[in-house]
Design a protein around this motif. Structure first.
Motif, short mmCIF file in Angstrom:
data_model
loop_
_atom_site.label_atom_id
_atom_site.label_comp_id
_atom_site.label_asym_id
_atom_site.label_seq_id
_atom_site.Cartn_x
_atom_site.Cartn_y
_atom_site.Cartn_z
N SER A 89 0.82 -1.22 0.00
CA SER A 89 0.00 0.00 0.00
C SER A 89 0.85 1.26 0.00
CB SER A 89 -0.96 0.00 1.19
OG SER A 89 -0.26 -0.06 2.41
N ARG A 106 -8.56 5.83 -1.40
CA ARG A 106 -8.36 4.49 -0.83
C ARG A 106 -9.69 3.77 -0.68
NH1 ARG A 106 -3.88 2.68 3.36
NH2 ARG A 106 -4.58 0.55 3.78
N ASN A 108 -10.90 0.27 0.86
CA ASN A 108 -10.57 -0.91 1.64
C ASN A 108 -11.61 -2.00 1.39
OD1 ASN A 108 -8.28 0.25 3.03
ND2 ASN A 108 -9.73 1.45 4.21
N ASP A 182 -7.34 -1.80 -1.66
CA ASP A 182 -6.51 -2.53 -0.70
C ASP A 182 -7.13 -3.88 -0.32
OD1 ASP A 182 -4.13 -2.61 0.69
OD2 ASP A 182 -4.96 -1.73 2.50
N THR A 248 -3.92 -4.34 -4.12
CA THR A 248 -2.99 -5.13 -3.31
C THR A 248 -3.62 -6.46 -2.93
OG1 THR A 248 -3.68 -4.36 -1.09
CG2 THR A 248 -2.13 -2.97 -2.32
#
Length: 350
Positions: A89, A106, A108, A182, A248
């Protein structure tokens, strides 16, 4: 003068992204009108101190630099896999800082995340309540509602809709925004496939705005991470500069071949030897004799189980703090560097 690489990995901010060559014909997007990139994260209060520091201190490998540039040139997502603590990240923040791409968006991911969550959020109940309150407040003297049946102004659709991180990244910015998706491997099985069309086409629709387009051709919609608004015409969004997308993964699952072939793939490993020293130096300055000893012990222990770089950084920082006597340092350092996993079953050595 060579334009490769645009991202150098030096951590020195520059405007090289403006010189990025034209995209391949099959990745050329024409959304508009063009939007200005928001002020960079840099050292502003919008970014957490942790993220600002990690962006400045990140030290990319040569392979990472090459593949980041491949993703930028090809306008493709970058799928970054590696163990926890390998810098997956942090890479997104480092690239955004160096290339001045603005604040990182971002997203998540959890097992309950859907594509809709990343594109936009709409709250019809809050709209209905707002309309009801406004209607009660503005009720005419005769007690009857307006004849046209329209919702009051505070019930306007745009006031109850906000773009998500993916939806914001695909706005027609003049230079790419940085989007961190992420832990994509934690998602529902369908999410990678659901992302395929969006990332391939660089566009999406907001059905609620499309349906309202006859009465309201454009809407001022809030974007992710701020109360700023952008104009969306007829409910359709198309990017201009394809965002720098970093997905990721901890390598906990396999992804569909169709998804993988649309990504540039980078595998990160825990840093070793000279690269690890560079990271320590970037975070904490020149290591002293005891810190170098900890680095050597960290590298030796890494052959027996999984360790993360931030465990070493914590140990070096804390054992160097004033007031800790020499007899306690070793025990403290070992407690701060426990194995995250082991390559074979064995009892704790410490």
């Amino acid at each position: 003068m060579s334009l490769w690489p645009v991202y150098t990995g030096t951590s020195d901010p520059h405007d090289g992204i403006a010189e990025l060559p034209a995209p391949p014909p099959w990745r050329d997007f024409d959304g508009g009108p063009e939007l200005a990139t928001p002020a960079e994260d840099g050292d502003t209060s919008a970014a957490s101190p942790d993220r600002r520091h990690r962006a400045r201190a990140y030290r990319a490998t040569d392979r990472a630099v090459q593949l980041v540039n491949a993703a930028l040139y090809l306008r493709r997502p970058l799928l970054v896999t590696g163990p926890p603590g390998s810098g997956k990240s942090s890479l997104a923040y480092a690239v955004a800082r160096e290339l001045r791409l603005g604040p990182v968006l971002r997203w998540n991911i959890t097992s309950r995340t859907t594509l809709h969550d990343g594109l936009y959020q709409y709250d019809p109940l809050s709209r209905l309540y707002a309309a009801g309150r406004a209607a009660a407040r503005d009720l005419p003297a005769d007690g009857r509602p307006a004849a046209d049946g329209q919702l009051p102004a505070s019930g306007e659709l745009q006031d109850h809709l906000r773009l998500g991180p993916l939806g914001t990244a695909l706005l027609p910015y003049g230079r790419p925004r940085a989007l961190l998706i992420d832990e994509i491997d934690k998602s529902d099985l369908d999410l990678p496939n659901d992302l395929l069309n969006i990332l391939e086409e660089g566009q999406y629709e907001i059905p609620e705005l499309v349906r309202a387009a006859r009465q309201t051709p454009s809407a001022e919609v809030m974007i992710d991470g701020t109360d700023d608004r952008v104009r969306v015409s007829r409910g359709r969004v198309r990017c201009r500069a394809f965002p720098f997308v970093v997905l990721t993964s901890n390598g906990e699952r396999e992804f569909p071949p169709a998804f993988l072939r649309r990504c540039v793939r980078l595998e990160l490993h825990q840093p070793r030897d000279a690269h690890l020293e560079r990271i320590v130096r970037a975070h904490l300055g020149e290591p002293d004799a005891y810190a170098r000893d900890l680095i050597d012990r960290f590298l030796a222990r890494g052959t027996d189980g999984e360790l993360a770089t931030d465990q070493l950084l914590n140990a070096i920082y804390l054992t160097g703090a004033a007031g800790i006597d020499a007899s306690s340092r070793d025990d403290l350092a070992e407690q701060l560097m426990p194995y995250l996993s082991r390559t074979h079953d064995e009892p704790d050595a410490f």
